[in-house]
Motif scaffolding. Structure first.
Motif, PDB file in Angstrom:
ATOM      1  N   VAL A 217     -79.855   2.148 -14.626  1.00  0.00           N
ATOM      2  CA  VAL A 217     -78.532   1.262 -13.892  1.00  0.00           C
ATOM      3  C   VAL A 217     -77.770   1.908 -15.577  1.00  0.00           C
ATOM      4  CG1 VAL A 217     -77.121  -0.187 -13.868  1.00  0.00           C
ATOM      5  CG2 VAL A 217     -79.624  -0.372 -12.676  1.00  0.00           C
ATOM      6  N   LEU A 218     -76.790   2.991 -14.393  1.00  0.00           N
ATOM      7  CA  LEU A 218     -75.795   3.242 -16.265  1.00  0.00           C
ATOM      8  C   LEU A 218     -74.654   2.342 -15.714  1.00  0.00           C
ATOM      9  CD1 LEU A 218     -76.122   7.237 -14.555  1.00  0.00           C
ATOM     10  CD2 LEU A 218     -77.450   6.233 -16.509  1.00  0.00           C
ATOM     11  N   CYS A 219     -73.796   2.470 -16.846  1.00  0.00           N
ATOM     12  CA  CYS A 219     -72.964   1.685 -16.693  1.00  0.00           C
ATOM     13  C   CYS A 219     -71.837   1.945 -17.458  1.00  0.00           C
ATOM     14  CB  CYS A 219     -72.760   0.284 -17.099  1.00  0.00           C
ATOM     15  SG  CYS A 219     -74.862  -0.737 -16.708  1.00  0.00           S
ATOM     16  N   GLY A 220     -70.706   1.965 -17.154  1.00  0.00           N
ATOM     17  CA  GLY A 220     -69.537   2.115 -18.330  1.00  0.00           C
ATOM     18  C   GLY A 220     -68.796   3.844 -17.982  1.00  0.00           C
ATOM     19  N   GLY A 221     -67.620   4.035 -18.502  1.00  0.00           N
ATOM     20  CA  GLY A 221     -66.798   5.060 -17.866  1.00  0.00           C
ATOM     21  C   GLY A 221     -67.259   6.470 -17.998  1.00  0.00           C
ATOM     22  N   VAL A 222     -68.104   6.491 -19.024  1.00  0.00           N
ATOM     23  CA  VAL A 222     -68.874   7.595 -18.536  1.00  0.00           C
ATOM     24  C   VAL A 222     -70.337   7.792 -17.458  1.00  0.00           C
ATOM     25  CG1 VAL A 222     -69.752   9.313 -20.118  1.00  0.00           C
ATOM     26  CG2 VAL A 222     -68.344   7.937 -21.159  1.00  0.00           C
ATOM     27  N   SER A 223     -70.422   6.581 -17.113  1.00  0.00           N
ATOM     28  CA  SER A 223     -71.214   6.585 -16.071  1.00  0.00           C
ATOM     29  C   SER A 223     -70.950   7.674 -14.508  1.00  0.00           C
ATOM     30  CB  SER A 223     -72.258   5.457 -15.402  1.00  0.00           C
ATOM     31  OG  SER A 223     -70.771   4.896 -15.656  1.00  0.00           O
ATOM     32  N   ALA A 224     -69.462   7.482 -14.352  1.00  0.00           N
ATOM     33  CA  ALA A 224     -68.722   8.508 -13.952  1.00  0.00           C
ATOM     34  C   ALA A 224     -69.168   9.725 -13.757  1.00  0.00           C
ATOM     35  CB  ALA A 224     -67.262   8.225 -14.181  1.00  0.00           C
ATOM     36  N   ASN A 225     -69.548  10.557 -15.172  1.00  0.00           N
ATOM     37  CA  ASN A 225     -70.057  11.681 -15.124  1.00  0.00           C
ATOM     38  C   ASN A 225     -70.842  12.368 -14.094  1.00  0.00           C
ATOM     39  OD1 ASN A 225     -71.859  14.531 -16.924  1.00  0.00           O
ATOM     40  ND2 ASN A 225     -69.158  14.364 -17.736  1.00  0.00           N
ATOM     41  N   SER A 226     -70.295  13.608 -13.747  1.00  0.00           N
ATOM     42  CA  SER A 226     -70.970  13.450 -12.555  1.00  0.00           C
ATOM     43  C   SER A 226     -72.654  14.649 -13.065  1.00  0.00           C
ATOM     44  CB  SER A 226     -70.303  14.809 -11.729  1.00  0.00           C
ATOM     45  OG  SER A 226     -70.279  15.923 -12.493  1.00  0.00           O
ATOM     46  N   ARG A 227     -72.347  15.031 -13.859  1.00  0.00           N
ATOM     47  CA  ARG A 227     -73.835  15.870 -14.483  1.00  0.00           C
ATOM     48  C   ARG A 227     -75.057  14.707 -15.307  1.00  0.00           C
ATOM     49  NH1 ARG A 227     -78.165  17.949 -13.879  1.00  0.00           N
ATOM     50  NH2 ARG A 227     -79.402  19.168 -15.800  1.00  0.00           N
ATOM     51  N   ILE A 228     -74.320  13.970 -16.250  1.00  0.00           N
ATOM     52  CA  ILE A 228     -74.996  12.676 -15.800  1.00  0.00           C
ATOM     53  C   ILE A 228     -75.303  12.218 -14.370  1.00  0.00           C
ATOM     54  CG2 ILE A 228     -75.331  10.499 -17.244  1.00  0.00           C
ATOM     55  CD1 ILE A 228     -73.062  11.252 -19.286  1.00  0.00           C
ATOM     56  N   ARG A 229     -75.392  12.046 -14.127  1.00  0.00           N
ATOM     57  CA  ARG A 229     -75.171  11.320 -12.906  1.00  0.00           C
ATOM     58  C   ARG A 229     -76.296  11.867 -12.001  1.00  0.00           C
ATOM     59  NH1 ARG A 229     -70.809   8.029  -9.116  1.00  0.00           N
ATOM     60  NH2 ARG A 229     -70.254   6.785 -10.867  1.00  0.00           N
ATOM     61  N   GLU A 230     -75.811  13.294 -11.793  1.00  0.00           N
ATOM     62  CA  GLU A 230     -77.275  14.092 -11.246  1.00  0.00           C
ATOM     63  C   GLU A 230     -78.584  14.386 -12.136  1.00  0.00           C
ATOM     64  OE1 GLU A 230     -76.148  18.499  -9.927  1.00  0.00           O
ATOM     65  OE2 GLU A 230     -76.570  18.200 -12.215  1.00  0.00           O
ATOM     66  N   ALA A 231     -78.372  14.633 -13.106  1.00  0.00           N
ATOM     67  CA  ALA A 231     -79.587  14.839 -14.013  1.00  0.00           C
ATOM     68  C   ALA A 231     -80.275  13.646 -14.407  1.00  0.00           C
ATOM     69  CB  ALA A 231     -79.063  14.977 -15.726  1.00  0.00           C
ATOM     70  N   PHE A 232     -79.684  12.125 -14.003  1.00  0.00           N
ATOM     71  CA  PHE A 232     -80.843  11.037 -14.176  1.00  0.00           C
ATOM     72  C   PHE A 232     -81.346  11.523 -12.747  1.00  0.00           C
ATOM     73  CE2 PHE A 232     -80.917   7.814 -17.334  1.00  0.00           C
ATOM     74  CZ  PHE A 232     -79.860   8.521 -18.898  1.00  0.00           C
ATOM     75  N   GLU A 233     -80.377  11.593 -11.700  1.00  0.00           N
ATOM     76  CA  GLU A 233     -81.066  11.785 -10.207  1.00  0.00           C
ATOM     77  C   GLU A 233     -82.727  11.857 -10.142  1.00  0.00           C
ATOM     78  OE1 GLU A 233     -80.459   9.549  -7.505  1.00  0.00           O
ATOM     79  OE2 GLU A 233     -77.981   9.490  -7.324  1.00  0.00           O
ATOM     80  N   GLU A 234     -82.245  13.531 -10.592  1.00  0.00           N
ATOM     81  CA  GLU A 234     -83.761  14.630 -10.745  1.00  0.00           C
ATOM     82  C   GLU A 234     -84.782  13.697 -11.238  1.00  0.00           C
ATOM     83  OE1 GLU A 234     -82.634  17.914 -12.334  1.00  0.00           O
ATOM     84  OE2 GLU A 234     -80.392  18.940 -10.673  1.00  0.00           O
ATOM     85  N   ARG A 235     -84.667  13.476 -12.614  1.00  0.00           N
ATOM     86  CA  ARG A 235     -85.575  12.521 -13.400  1.00  0.00           C
ATOM     87  C   ARG A 235     -86.256  11.735 -13.006  1.00  0.00           C
ATOM     88  NH1 ARG A 235     -86.613  13.867 -19.072  1.00  0.00           N
ATOM     89  NH2 ARG A 235     -88.055  13.058 -19.794  1.00  0.00           N
TER      90      ARG A 235
END
Ligand code: KG4
Ligand code: ZN
Length: 331
Positions: free
Chosen positions: A265-283
């Protein structure tokens, strides 16, 4: 159970009414970002003063938007830390005064726990246990959420927080505050042409370090200027962001594997980052681990997440416990 919560730990004055930790009736946010932009970061004294100016209006709007009266509220809550002391005191005092004058129970909430709980609002089916990664302007924590009020801290940053690194790198590139969303945007148009360090990535612990990465970007910019080389801002953003993504992914998935958890579960302001979201989803797909992150409005500071955390603290028996403002409150 309807909870009215106040959040004022940094540069957002926010009031929300939330039922049973998950159903949002209102979530009013007065942001001070435009004021602090001029200074390239949050100025604590200005933040405190603006909270004082905003708090009564935001409280009124929070109730009006929810369509409820103060008498309909069961519990009052406010953020007690961590955060800027002057800023925290405004929301906490307002919350306590309301609770005292109405005789309702008061719950002081840990802001970091609030960021975790933002996910319960976005995902009604989400329940612990899971691995949580809190990435915000002031904090970087890798935790196991064993139950709603049972957290085990596995790792944290030893220097800068992730969001702080985004903001400082943006500043050195002459970009606006807050830097995270700007870097996110520009990185989409860039290529990873510079190899920045993945600090502590292979170390046998769950800690992070981002200050060396920030310095590496600065050194790159200075030496490129000295050599008269062209600096492609989009490529610097992309290369910096990828270095962050790799470290966050490596440690979060390692913890999930070792603790046999199937949710991150990603939490906090930086979890809005589109690349972080995408990379976590892929992995996540390749490792069979489900990824969660809050709706964009709930990623950055807001009172709905504080109300959600207050609900779980209250039903977990944590009420009227040491409700003093604490700028350095840990998990
Ligand atoms: O959670 P938050 O509102 O405040 C703290 O509790 O610290 O987080 C603010 C941080 C800032 O550093 C901001 O640059 C970062 O979140 N941020 C982002 C993005 N949106 C906000 N960082 C990277 N990418 C984004 N899209
Ligand atoms: Zn926050």
């Amino acid at each position: 159970m309807k909870i009215l919560a106040v959040e004022s730990s940094c540069d957002e004055t926010s009031v929300a009414v939330v039922e049973d930790g998950r159903k949002v009736y209102s979530n009013v946010i007065a942001s001070q970002i435009d004021t602090h932009k001029k200074f390239g970061g949050v100025v604590p004294e200005i933040a405190s003063r603006q909270h004082v100016e905003a708090i009564n209006t935001v409280l009124k709007e929070g109730l009006e938007e929810a369509g409820v009266k103060l008498s309909d509220i069961d519990i009052i809550a406010a953020t007690k830390g961590p955060g800027l002391i002057g800023a925290l005191l405004v929301g906490l005092s307002a919350g306590k005064a309301l609770a005292l004058s109405t005789g309702k129970p008061f719950v002081g909430v840990n802001h970091i726990v609030g960021h975790v709980c933002a996910n319960y609002i976005s995902f009604k089916e989400l329940e612990p246990p899971f691995v949580g990664i809190i990435i915000s302007g002031g904090h970087t924590y890798l935790i196991e959420v064993k139950d709603y009020v049972d957290f085990t801290l596995h790792g944290r940053t030893v220097d800068d927080a992730v969001g702080e690194a985004f903001d400082k790198v943006a500043r050195s590139l002459g970009l606006a505050y807050p830097g995270g969303p700007v870097i996110d945007f520009l990185a989409k148009k860039g290529k990873e042409t510079i190899e920045f360090p993945r600090v502590m990535m292979k170390e046998d612990n769950y800690n992070f370090s981002f200050s060396g990465l920030k310095t590496a970007v600065l050194n790159y910019l200075n030496s490129a200027k000295l050599r008269g080389e062209e600096i492609v801002v989009e490529d610097v953003c992309k290369s910096f962001q990828e270095a962050i993504v790799d470290v966050l992914i490596e440690k979060s998935f390692r913890l999930a594997r070792e603790t046999k958890r199937d949710k991150i579960v990603l939490c906090g302001g930086v979890s809005a980052n589109s690349r972080i979201r995408e990379a976590f989803e892929e992995r996540g797909k390749s490792e069979n681990i489900k990824i969660f992150y809050p709706d964009l409005k709930l990623c950055t500071d807001n009172a709905a997440m504080i109300a959600s955390a207050a609900y779980y603290e209250y039903i977990g028996g944590k009420v009227n416990e040491n409700n003093f403002a604490n700028p350095n409150l840990g998990l």
